[in-house]
Design a protein around this motif. Sequence first.
Motif, PDB file in Angstrom:
ATOM      1  N   VAL A 362     -24.673 -40.528  -7.637  1.00  0.00           N
ATOM      2  CA  VAL A 362     -24.069 -41.225  -8.820  1.00  0.00           C
ATOM      3  C   VAL A 362     -23.066 -42.199  -8.113  1.00  0.00           C
ATOM      4  O   VAL A 362     -22.190 -41.756  -7.246  1.00  0.00           O
ATOM      5  CB  VAL A 362     -23.587 -40.433  -9.957  1.00  0.00           C
ATOM      6  CG1 VAL A 362     -22.897 -41.113 -10.962  1.00  0.00           C
ATOM      7  CG2 VAL A 362     -24.728 -39.460 -10.419  1.00  0.00           C
ATOM      8  N   ILE A 363     -23.076 -43.643  -8.661  1.00  0.00           N
ATOM      9  CA  ILE A 363     -22.112 -44.340  -8.337  1.00  0.00           C
ATOM     10  C   ILE A 363     -21.567 -45.070  -9.704  1.00  0.00           C
ATOM     11  O   ILE A 363     -22.305 -45.642 -10.481  1.00  0.00           O
ATOM     12  CB  ILE A 363     -22.691 -45.555  -7.529  1.00  0.00           C
ATOM     13  CG1 ILE A 363     -22.951 -45.178  -6.015  1.00  0.00           C
ATOM     14  CG2 ILE A 363     -21.642 -46.766  -7.531  1.00  0.00           C
ATOM     15  CD1 ILE A 363     -23.559 -46.202  -5.120  1.00  0.00           C
ATOM     16  N   LEU A 364     -20.138 -44.665  -9.730  1.00  0.00           N
ATOM     17  CA  LEU A 364     -19.642 -45.352 -10.814  1.00  0.00           C
ATOM     18  C   LEU A 364     -18.763 -46.718 -10.357  1.00  0.00           C
ATOM     19  O   LEU A 364     -18.060 -46.613  -9.365  1.00  0.00           O
ATOM     20  CB  LEU A 364     -18.481 -44.377 -11.400  1.00  0.00           C
ATOM     21  CG  LEU A 364     -18.692 -43.014 -11.437  1.00  0.00           C
ATOM     22  CD1 LEU A 364     -17.464 -42.209 -11.981  1.00  0.00           C
ATOM     23  CD2 LEU A 364     -19.858 -42.935 -12.573  1.00  0.00           C
ATOM     24  N   ALA A 393     -28.258 -43.433  -9.236  1.00  0.00           N
ATOM     25  CA  ALA A 393     -27.970 -43.651 -10.746  1.00  0.00           C
ATOM     26  C   ALA A 393     -26.523 -44.273 -10.731  1.00  0.00           C
ATOM     27  O   ALA A 393     -25.693 -44.112 -10.073  1.00  0.00           O
ATOM     28  CB  ALA A 393     -27.705 -42.478 -11.618  1.00  0.00           C
ATOM     29  N   PHE A 394     -26.511 -45.494 -11.370  1.00  0.00           N
ATOM     30  CA  PHE A 394     -25.216 -46.276 -11.579  1.00  0.00           C
ATOM     31  C   PHE A 394     -24.734 -46.169 -12.964  1.00  0.00           C
ATOM     32  O   PHE A 394     -25.637 -46.333 -14.081  1.00  0.00           O
ATOM     33  CB  PHE A 394     -25.610 -47.651 -11.197  1.00  0.00           C
ATOM     34  CG  PHE A 394     -25.841 -47.860  -9.721  1.00  0.00           C
ATOM     35  CD1 PHE A 394     -24.878 -48.512  -8.863  1.00  0.00           C
ATOM     36  CD2 PHE A 394     -27.150 -47.716  -9.007  1.00  0.00           C
ATOM     37  CE1 PHE A 394     -25.135 -48.534  -7.675  1.00  0.00           C
ATOM     38  CE2 PHE A 394     -27.430 -47.840  -7.771  1.00  0.00           C
ATOM     39  CZ  PHE A 394     -26.254 -48.315  -7.017  1.00  0.00           C
ATOM     40  N   LEU A 395     -23.448 -45.969 -13.347  1.00  0.00           N
ATOM     41  CA  LEU A 395     -22.751 -46.183 -14.531  1.00  0.00           C
ATOM     42  C   LEU A 395     -21.687 -47.575 -14.005  1.00  0.00           C
ATOM     43  O   LEU A 395     -20.820 -47.417 -13.308  1.00  0.00           O
ATOM     44  CB  LEU A 395     -22.086 -44.993 -14.777  1.00  0.00           C
ATOM     45  CG  LEU A 395     -21.264 -45.096 -16.381  1.00  0.00           C
ATOM     46  CD1 LEU A 395     -22.135 -45.215 -17.514  1.00  0.00           C
ATOM     47  CD2 LEU A 395     -20.809 -43.474 -16.625  1.00  0.00           C
ATOM     48  N   ILE A 396     -21.873 -48.412 -14.699  1.00  0.00           N
ATOM     49  CA  ILE A 396     -21.082 -49.648 -14.417  1.00  0.00           C
ATOM     50  C   ILE A 396     -20.445 -50.101 -15.892  1.00  0.00           C
ATOM     51  O   ILE A 396     -20.809 -50.358 -16.870  1.00  0.00           O
ATOM     52  CB  ILE A 396     -22.088 -50.833 -14.043  1.00  0.00           C
ATOM     53  CG1 ILE A 396     -22.962 -50.432 -12.964  1.00  0.00           C
ATOM     54  CG2 ILE A 396     -21.556 -52.298 -13.699  1.00  0.00           C
ATOM     55  CD1 ILE A 396     -24.016 -51.393 -12.548  1.00  0.00           C
ATOM     56  N   ALA A 397     -19.047 -50.462 -15.480  1.00  0.00           N
ATOM     57  CA  ALA A 397     -18.084 -50.777 -16.539  1.00  0.00           C
ATOM     58  C   ALA A 397     -17.917 -52.398 -16.252  1.00  0.00           C
ATOM     59  O   ALA A 397     -17.840 -52.786 -15.014  1.00  0.00           O
ATOM     60  CB  ALA A 397     -16.638 -50.186 -16.571  1.00  0.00           C
ATOM     61  N   THR A 398     -18.255 -53.269 -17.172  1.00  0.00           N
ATOM     62  CA  THR A 398     -18.433 -54.858 -16.829  1.00  0.00           C
ATOM     63  C   THR A 398     -18.318 -55.530 -18.266  1.00  0.00           C
ATOM     64  O   THR A 398     -18.372 -54.965 -19.165  1.00  0.00           O
ATOM     65  CB  THR A 398     -19.774 -55.244 -16.434  1.00  0.00           C
ATOM     66  OG1 THR A 398     -20.043 -56.295 -16.097  1.00  0.00           O
ATOM     67  CG2 THR A 398     -20.849 -54.863 -17.475  1.00  0.00           C
TER      68      THR A 398
END
Length: 416
Positions: A362-364, A393-398
């Motif tokens: 997982v990459i934040l 898996a990616f969780l991205i704030a943007t």
Amino acid sequence: MRLRVEGLSVAFGKRKVLNSVTFSLADGEAILIAGPSGSGKTTLLRTLAGLTAGFKDFRVSGRVEPGLVERQSYMAYLPQEPWYGIATPYVWSEVTSFSGEPVQRVDEILSRYGMSGMSMRTTYTLSAGETQRLATLVAEKSGKQVLLLDEPTSHLDIGNAERVREALKALRDEGRSMIIVDHNPAFWEGIVDKKYVIWDGNLIDYTDAVYAEAIKRLSALNPPNSRGREVLDVHVRRFRHPGSKRVVIKEFRLTLHKGEIVSIYGPSGAGKTTLLKVIASSSLLPRPGAEVTLSGKLLFIPDNPLLFFTAPTLMEEVGESNASLLEVFQLTKVANVPVGFLSTGERRRGAVASAISRGASVILADEPTIGLDPLNKVNVLESIIRASEKGCAFLIATHDPILRNISNRVVDVGSS
């Protein structure tokens, strides 16, 4: 004439950054400068502001009029990394220290930038977008006649970006001059008088053809089709910063699956960065109000990419076996340059490359496309898609709308 630059060349060590740059800036004029990440845009602004003077291995030649002492008396520089533009511990003290305005007027002044009620906030608790708006406000209130603005809306959602744009337009209409560095020239139509691009160290007139192919590739991006088993389950019941009464996160739930890309959107200050930090910290140690179940290894890329690195250079960061990844991210030429001397865009690309090279489950990622021109942005996003297709898996704030193109799901954290 407020500024005249003739034949300005800048080199750092063996790396030539700017090559005989020539332009002028008149009273009440605004110019925009675009260019690839790492092309020298920030170096140009810092050189004009005198912030490279005395640096070891920096060589500057050419002519800039007026001289540095006079320029510094009427120039205000807003750095791309907004946290480096804040000097005091409170919002009210930041405004009053640099504007001469009384404390009683601070809330009124803040309201123009959508920051009503924040005067008593400590500056270290502000989001990057709130910090950027505060730094822009302080530059405005400084009374300086020339503003050097390095991506002044990069950390902002579209609503707050338009608010800042209108504030800057009003300043230009009042007769202030400004140089704006930005990757989206269309956003500044009707405000800037001239548009340039730095390409291979040279300053040339901007045309839409510069990024046409990259923009076409961006529009063709699609989400990965590689959803697998559950790798992350998050339930944050309630979170507020120590000493603060403001609840930043309330009843947030999310399940992330192998190979999935999920993007988190919301206004500046809505808690996107805080959410990623709470998930990252809770994956290591249990904390009250947050439950995080993780399968595999998790990595967090902060919005300040300099905080991510553990090695002095990108080559040491990713390792010789992953050198080809640096080529994909257009970082081969700076692979052995100390990360402290890279541009913010180069650091950001390097942080994403490093995280992918480490084989995390997982990459934040907090704003992984800030400071990137369309060409480098598409390289980063295509690399994220490829990594997800291999199972990450990616969780991205943007705030970047283009991330919707590659997201399997989008989450809105609501208003600030």
